[in-house]
Write an enzyme that holds these catalytic residues in place. Structure first.
Site, PDB file in Angstrom:
ATOM      1  N   ARG A  78      -1.760  -0.575  -7.346  1.00 47.19           N
ATOM      2  CA  ARG A  78      -1.815   0.296  -8.523  1.00 47.19           C
ATOM      3  C   ARG A  78      -0.457   0.960  -8.718  1.00 47.19           C
ATOM      4  NH1 ARG A  78      -2.816   5.773  -6.257  1.00 47.19           N
ATOM      5  NH2 ARG A  78      -3.003   5.419  -4.043  1.00 47.19           N
ATOM      6  N   ASP A 112       2.397  -1.743  -4.393  1.00 39.29           N
ATOM      7  CA  ASP A 112       0.991  -1.334  -4.295  1.00 39.29           C
ATOM      8  C   ASP A 112       0.209  -2.094  -5.369  1.00 39.29           C
ATOM      9  OD1 ASP A 112      -0.384   1.380  -2.814  1.00 39.29           O
ATOM     10  OD2 ASP A 112      -1.534   0.489  -4.452  1.00 39.29           O
ATOM     11  N   GLY A 135       0.826  -1.213   0.000  1.00 38.62           N
ATOM     12  CA  GLY A 135       0.000   0.000   0.000  1.00 38.62           C
ATOM     13  C   GLY A 135       0.854   1.253   0.000  1.00 38.62           C
ATOM     14  N   ASP A 151      -0.622  -7.206  -5.219  1.00 41.25           N
ATOM     15  CA  ASP A 151      -1.952  -7.287  -4.619  1.00 41.25           C
ATOM     16  C   ASP A 151      -1.807  -8.165  -3.376  1.00 41.25           C
ATOM     17  OD1 ASP A 151      -4.517  -7.963  -3.860  1.00 41.25           O
ATOM     18  OD2 ASP A 151      -5.230  -8.322  -5.904  1.00 41.25           O
ATOM     19  N   TYR A 165     -15.006  -1.737   8.316  1.00 44.47           N
ATOM     20  CA  TYR A 165     -13.600  -1.355   8.511  1.00 44.47           C
ATOM     21  C   TYR A 165     -13.185  -1.654   9.955  1.00 44.47           C
ATOM     22  CZ  TYR A 165      -9.602   1.947   8.752  1.00 44.47           C
ATOM     23  OH  TYR A 165      -8.379   2.531   8.921  1.00 44.47           O
ATOM     24  N   GLY A 172      -0.215   5.000  -0.933  1.00 43.25           N
ATOM     25  CA  GLY A 172      -1.276   5.642  -0.176  1.00 43.25           C
ATOM     26  C   GLY A 172      -0.794   6.811   0.679  1.00 43.25           C
ATOM     27  N   GLN A 173      -1.716   7.314   1.499  1.00 42.61           N
ATOM     28  CA  GLN A 173      -1.420   8.508   2.301  1.00 42.61           C
ATOM     29  C   GLN A 173      -0.239   8.276   3.249  1.00 42.61           C
ATOM     30  OE1 GLN A 173      -4.478   9.725   5.084  1.00 42.61           O
ATOM     31  NE2 GLN A 173      -3.565  11.752   5.375  1.00 42.61           N
TER      32      GLN A 173
HETATM   33  P1  NAD Z   1      -4.722   4.785   1.662  1.00 42.10           P
HETATM   34  O1  NAD Z   1      -6.103   4.417   1.250  1.00 42.10           O
HETATM   35  O2  NAD Z   1      -4.248   6.156   1.443  1.00 42.10           O
HETATM   36  O3  NAD Z   1      -3.681   3.798   0.980  1.00 42.10           O
HETATM   37  C1  NAD Z   1      -3.899   2.416   0.913  1.00 42.10           C
HETATM   38  C2  NAD Z   1      -3.149   1.871  -0.287  1.00 42.10           C
HETATM   39  O4  NAD Z   1      -3.427   0.477  -0.355  1.00 42.10           O
HETATM   40  C3  NAD Z   1      -3.600   2.486  -1.621  1.00 42.10           C
HETATM   41  O5  NAD Z   1      -2.481   3.031  -2.300  1.00 42.10           O
HETATM   42  C4  NAD Z   1      -4.216   1.319  -2.397  1.00 42.10           C
HETATM   43  O6  NAD Z   1      -3.934   1.352  -3.775  1.00 42.10           O
HETATM   44  C5  NAD Z   1      -3.546   0.130  -1.726  1.00 42.10           C
HETATM   45  N1  NAD Z   1      -4.327  -1.098  -1.840  1.00 42.10           N
HETATM   46  C6  NAD Z   1      -5.669  -1.258  -1.787  1.00 42.10           C
HETATM   47  N2  NAD Z   1      -5.980  -2.556  -1.972  1.00 42.10           N
HETATM   48  C7  NAD Z   1      -4.811  -3.230  -2.110  1.00 42.10           C
HETATM   49  C8  NAD Z   1      -4.481  -4.590  -2.339  1.00 42.10           C
HETATM   50  N3  NAD Z   1      -5.408  -5.526  -2.473  1.00 42.10           N
HETATM   51  N4  NAD Z   1      -3.167  -4.907  -2.408  1.00 42.10           N
HETATM   52  C9  NAD Z   1      -2.208  -3.964  -2.309  1.00 42.10           C
HETATM   53  N5  NAD Z   1      -2.466  -2.654  -2.136  1.00 42.10           N
HETATM   54  C10 NAD Z   1      -3.759  -2.299  -2.034  1.00 42.10           C
HETATM   55  O7  NAD Z   1      -4.590   4.368   3.207  1.00 42.10           O
HETATM   56  P2  NAD Z   1      -3.601   4.952   4.309  1.00 42.10           P
HETATM   57  O8  NAD Z   1      -4.266   6.116   4.901  1.00 42.10           O
HETATM   58  O9  NAD Z   1      -2.236   5.087   3.775  1.00 42.10           O
HETATM   59  O10 NAD Z   1      -3.688   3.791   5.395  1.00 42.10           O
HETATM   60  C11 NAD Z   1      -2.705   2.791   5.532  1.00 42.10           C
HETATM   61  C12 NAD Z   1      -3.052   1.938   6.750  1.00 42.10           C
HETATM   62  O11 NAD Z   1      -3.173   2.778   7.904  1.00 42.10           O
HETATM   63  C13 NAD Z   1      -4.403   1.205   6.635  1.00 42.10           C
HETATM   64  O12 NAD Z   1      -4.327  -0.021   7.299  1.00 42.10           O
HETATM   65  C14 NAD Z   1      -5.350   2.120   7.379  1.00 42.10           C
HETATM   66  O13 NAD Z   1      -6.447   1.421   7.896  1.00 42.10           O
HETATM   67  C15 NAD Z   1      -4.452   2.616   8.496  1.00 42.10           C
HETATM   68  N6  NAD Z   1      -4.921   3.870   9.089  1.00 42.10           N
HETATM   69  C16 NAD Z   1      -4.932   5.027   8.374  1.00 42.10           C
HETATM   70  C17 NAD Z   1      -5.393   6.195   8.967  1.00 42.10           C
HETATM   71  C18 NAD Z   1      -5.425   7.502   8.217  1.00 42.10           C
HETATM   72  O14 NAD Z   1      -5.996   8.482   8.738  1.00 42.10           O
HETATM   73  N7  NAD Z   1      -4.862   7.607   7.030  1.00 42.10           N
HETATM   74  C19 NAD Z   1      -5.831   6.162  10.290  1.00 42.10           C
HETATM   75  C20 NAD Z   1      -5.842   4.967  10.972  1.00 42.10           C
HETATM   76  C21 NAD Z   1      -5.345   3.812  10.377  1.00 42.10           C
HETATM   77  N1  SER Z   2      -8.654   7.967   9.011  1.00 42.99           N
HETATM   78  C1  SER Z   2      -9.218   6.655   8.980  1.00 42.99           C
HETATM   79  C2  SER Z   2     -10.579   6.675   8.374  1.00 42.99           C
HETATM   80  O1  SER Z   2     -11.213   7.691   8.469  1.00 42.99           O
HETATM   81  C3  SER Z   2      -9.276   6.092  10.375  1.00 42.99           C
HETATM   82  O2  SER Z   2      -8.819   4.825  10.366  1.00 42.99           O
HETATM   83  O3  SER Z   2     -11.006   5.688   7.848  1.00 42.99           O
END
Ligand code: NAD
Ligand code: SER
Length: 326
Positions: free
Chosen positions: A36, A34, A8, A54, A143, A11-12
């Protein structure tokens, strides 16, 4: 930690984690993956090796692990809360199926695993302020269901098979390098871009919903410090509560108005995301993380707003076409 693989990575969180890991370990020591391809300009691709992966495909995962030989996998691939409510079956498949594949690979190959859980692992029956480290968890989103089950799965693999699985419960994350991926806390990023570009923002949550938040540099440091922590000091392993600030949309708007006095905030409440936000904690008690591995946030609301406005303004100015002298 010498060699890392990140799932991933586009992602963010992944975008900035890969940059931080490459700074510490060297560009080629970090394999970004990732589902994508984010394009040649993306830091995860431009700064070092990138491969498609994936996480629901165990064969390709095994191949990537054998190619790169990581000693730590940062498993970030997931579907977030709002996307998960729109596509619950996919959220289950990716969030739990993907994690199971990573833990199985870790059991066979011997690498450590970092997996983020979330404030979403709690529900309306949880004490909201403060939310203890160990307490009732009955989330009402898919989730959240995958996050609770994922926490337990990581604990199980650690206890049963000795996999070095660790993780934190992140609050909503604020950042400027990569956009958020479809969560309930996305407003706390969108607001900065809208403030700088348009001078106004319409928030999809009500003015008074208070949630835990954190600025990305603290979130990245939490992941790195936990994976570096002495395992002998860890009584918990996974799902450490961490937090940095507690903010309502109205408070965020006021903090932005201190720097941009003309900024205007409106509200158009989305009932789905509002209900999700209302089911989450107001303030996590992060004393276990502080005691067991020395967690300490550095960015509060005002430091975050100051840095976000500076960075977003720079990015917006850079993206504007340059005026040519005639
Ligand atoms: P995001 O959605 O920005 O990035 C997730 C990435 O995973 C994307 O680039 C997507 O293309 C990739 N992805 C989706 N399906 C996939 C698959 N089958 N195989 C491989 N890659 C795949 O999410 P994020 O914010 O970077 O979050 C990362 C982790 O942190 C997650 O577990 C999320 O639950 C956790 N998290 C995030 C936040 C937040 O505020 N951003 C808060 C709490 C927890
Ligand atoms: N920032 C995340 C969401 O809103 C929390 O896990 O899904």
């Amino acid at each position: 930690m010498k060699r890392a693989l990140v799932t991933g990575a586009a992602g963010q969180i992944g975008t900035e984690l890969v940059m931080a890991l490459r700074e510490g370990l060297g560009d080629t020591a970090v394999l970004a993956t990732d589902l994508r391809d984010p394009g040649a300009e993306h830091p995860a691709v431009a700064g070092g090796p990138f491969r498609l992966l994936d996480c629901t495909d165990p064969d390709t995962l095994a191949l990537r692990v054998r190619e790169h030989r990581p000693d730590v996998v940062f498993h970030l691939a997931a579907l977030l809360s709002a996307v998960g409510e729109a596509r619950p079956q996919d959220a289950y498949r990716v969030n739990l199926g993907g994690l199971m594949n990573i833990l199985e690979a870790a059991r066979k190959e011997g690498f450590a695993v970092f997996t983020p859980s979330s404030i979403a692992a709690f529900g309306p029956g949880t004490p909201p302020d403060p939310t203890p480290q160990d307490t009732v968890q009955r989330p009402t989103t898919m989730y959240g269901v995958t996050k609770v089950a994922g926490e337990l799965l990581c604990d199980y693999y650690q206890l049963k098979f000795g996999v070095d699985a660790r993780g934190v419960r992140y609050p909503g994350l604020i950042s400027h390098t990569a956009p958020p991926g479809g969560g309930t806390t996305d407003w706390a990023v969108e607001i900065f871009w809208a403030a700088v570009r348009e001078g106004r923002y319409r928030c999809f949550l009500s003015h008074d919903v208070r949630l835990d938040m954190m600025y990305m540099p603290d979130a990245i440091r939490a992941a790195l410090e936990l994976m570096d922590a002495d395992p002998g000091r860890l009584k918990h392993r996974n799902a450490f509560n961490v937090t940095a600030m507690q903010v309502t949309p109205e408070q965020m708007a006021r903090a932005i108005q201190e720097r941009l006095p003309d900024f205007g905030m409106g509200y158009a409440v989305d009932p789905v995301r509002q209900a999700i936000a209302e089911s989450w904690p107001r303030r996590l008690d992060d004393s276990a993380a502080r005691e067991e591995w020395g967690w300490q946030p550095e960015f509060g609301l005002h430091e975050t707003v100051e840095d976000m406005l500076t960075q977003v303004t720079l990015a917006v100015e850079k993206s504007r076409p340059a005026h040519r002298a005639l």
